[in-house]
Design a protein around this motif. Sequence first.
Motif, PDB file in Angstrom:
ATOM      1  N   PRO A  65       0.817  -1.218   0.000  1.00  9.56           N
ATOM      2  CA  PRO A  65       0.000   0.000   0.000  1.00  9.56           C
ATOM      3  C   PRO A  65       0.848   1.264   0.000  1.00  9.56           C
ATOM      4  CG  PRO A  65       0.065  -0.964   2.198  1.00  9.56           C
ATOM      5  CD  PRO A  65       0.799  -1.912   1.296  1.00  9.56           C
ATOM      6  N   ALA A  66       0.411   2.261  -0.746  1.00  7.28           N
ATOM      7  CA  ALA A  66       1.110   3.546  -0.787  1.00  7.28           C
ATOM      8  C   ALA A  66       0.227   4.587  -1.437  1.00  7.28           C
ATOM      9  CB  ALA A  66       2.432   3.433  -1.534  1.00  7.28           C
ATOM     10  N   ASP A  67       0.303   5.817  -0.940  1.00  5.30           N
ATOM     11  CA  ASP A  67      -0.327   6.964  -1.590  1.00  5.30           C
ATOM     12  C   ASP A  67       0.745   7.616  -2.447  1.00  5.30           C
ATOM     13  OD1 ASP A  67      -1.448   9.333  -2.399  1.00  5.30           O
ATOM     14  OD2 ASP A  67      -2.170   9.931  -0.424  1.00  5.30           O
ATOM     15  N   LEU A  68       0.729   7.338  -3.730  1.00  4.50           N
ATOM     16  CA  LEU A  68       1.812   7.753  -4.614  1.00  4.50           C
ATOM     17  C   LEU A  68       1.737   9.223  -5.011  1.00  4.50           C
ATOM     18  CD1 LEU A  68       1.961   4.522  -6.781  1.00  4.50           C
ATOM     19  CD2 LEU A  68       3.584   5.259  -5.029  1.00  4.50           C
ATOM     20  N   GLY A  69       0.752   9.939  -4.474  1.00  2.12           N
ATOM     21  CA  GLY A  69       0.728  11.379  -4.653  1.00  2.12           C
ATOM     22  C   GLY A  69       1.624  12.095  -3.662  1.00  2.12           C
ATOM     23  N   LEU A  70       2.158  11.366  -2.687  1.00  2.00           N
ATOM     24  CA  LEU A  70       3.017  11.939  -1.658  1.00  2.00           C
ATOM     25  C   LEU A  70       4.442  11.464  -1.861  1.00  2.00           C
ATOM     26  CD1 LEU A  70       0.685  11.473   1.443  1.00  2.00           C
ATOM     27  CD2 LEU A  70       0.960  13.509  -0.002  1.00  2.00           C
ATOM     28  N   MET A  71       5.367  12.393  -1.945  1.00  4.51           N
ATOM     29  CA  MET A  71       6.736  12.042  -2.279  1.00  4.51           C
ATOM     30  C   MET A  71       7.420  11.230  -1.181  1.00  4.51           C
ATOM     31  SD  MET A  71       6.913  13.137  -5.308  1.00  4.51           S
ATOM     32  CE  MET A  71       5.144  12.865  -5.397  1.00  4.51           C
ATOM     33  N   GLY A  72       7.089  11.506   0.080  1.00  2.00           N
ATOM     34  CA  GLY A  72       7.655  10.704   1.160  1.00  2.00           C
ATOM     35  C   GLY A  72       7.226   9.253   1.061  1.00  2.00           C
ATOM     36  N   GLU A  73       5.971   9.030   0.683  1.00  2.00           N
ATOM     37  CA  GLU A  73       5.464   7.678   0.481  1.00  2.00           C
ATOM     38  C   GLU A  73       6.172   7.016  -0.700  1.00  2.00           C
ATOM     39  OE1 GLU A  73       2.073   5.712   1.774  1.00  2.00           O
ATOM     40  OE2 GLU A  73       3.758   6.231   3.067  1.00  2.00           O
ATOM     41  N   ALA A  74       6.391   7.782  -1.763  1.00  3.15           N
ATOM     42  CA  ALA A  74       7.076   7.234  -2.936  1.00  3.15           C
ATOM     43  C   ALA A  74       8.474   6.773  -2.561  1.00  3.15           C
ATOM     44  CB  ALA A  74       7.133   8.283  -4.045  1.00  3.15           C
ATOM     45  N   ARG A  75       9.190   7.584  -1.815  1.00  2.00           N
ATOM     46  CA  ARG A  75      10.543   7.182  -1.407  1.00  2.00           C
ATOM     47  C   ARG A  75      10.501   5.975  -0.485  1.00  2.00           C
ATOM     48  NH1 ARG A  75      15.612  10.654   1.172  1.00  2.00           N
ATOM     49  NH2 ARG A  75      16.706   8.823   1.945  1.00  2.00           N
TER      50      ARG A  75
END
Length: 298
Positions: A65-75
């Motif tokens: 799971p990840a909210d890929l609109g958030l850069m911290g989540e992407a990293r």
Amino acid sequence: MRRDRKIVWHPAGMAAIAGKRVIVVGGTGGIGRAISRLLASHGADVTVVGRRFRDADRPGIAFVPADLGLMGEARRVAEELPAGNADILIFTTGIFAAPHRQMTTDGIERDLAVSYLNRFVMLRSLAPRLGRDRRDAAFRPRIFVMGYPGTGAAGDPGDLNAERRYTALGAHKNTIAGNEMLVINLARRFPGIGSFGLNPGLIRTDIRGNLLGENSLRHRIVETLIGLLAPDADSYARRIAPLLLSPDLERFNGAMFDRKARAILPTAALTPDHIDRFMAASERLAQPWLEGASSPRL
């Protein structure tokens, strides 16, 4: 788009996907979900990344799971993904820019964040690690970036975040151009990896919800009309899957392909100098989420 008739490839049989490890970023809906389900049904070990998992009952598909609109989540998710054992990495997640400028909590224009910048951030970690721990050294790991390459969009590195002037089309052109340049830049900087662009064209999915109003009457009418005129996500997945493992791609690093899996020419305006300026602008915008990263710049 213009055809690139110098690139000729022959499909790999679907049996070739059995046992391959595939990561699909955005594989919980639309085209990404269709590709994930198809590859898993032929024996691939698929990991999908997204916000909502709808295939828990499907063997061969794992969920991160990840909210890929958030850069911290992407990293975060990029550092957690098992990239070292992966054979194929596919980026499919995306939206269309809204009529009025939307911003994420990171202060990034939403289309840019969801459709391009998270990929830039994730690839900082993923590209250097992709496939390095695999036993099958005969198959060079591959990255497929889905967007709309070859359509002439150059983007504006001087206003990447659409802060000076906003139009939905202008903002979306930044994501289109950015994704095409990611492919070209990856092919240049990581020659040990095969990097390719995918342009699915017009496909019936929910990608236009952000532009037309999620689940609005207009949205439903438009998608119904598209469904009458264009292939659906499952049809596209069946057409593109034989390309993903074609041995001929070893000779065409950096190539782009349309919705019929035909090679297309890259956008002429994407010169090396323009790409360097666009990547540098992306680096500056994403810098708060890249600090401390030891991986090489893209």
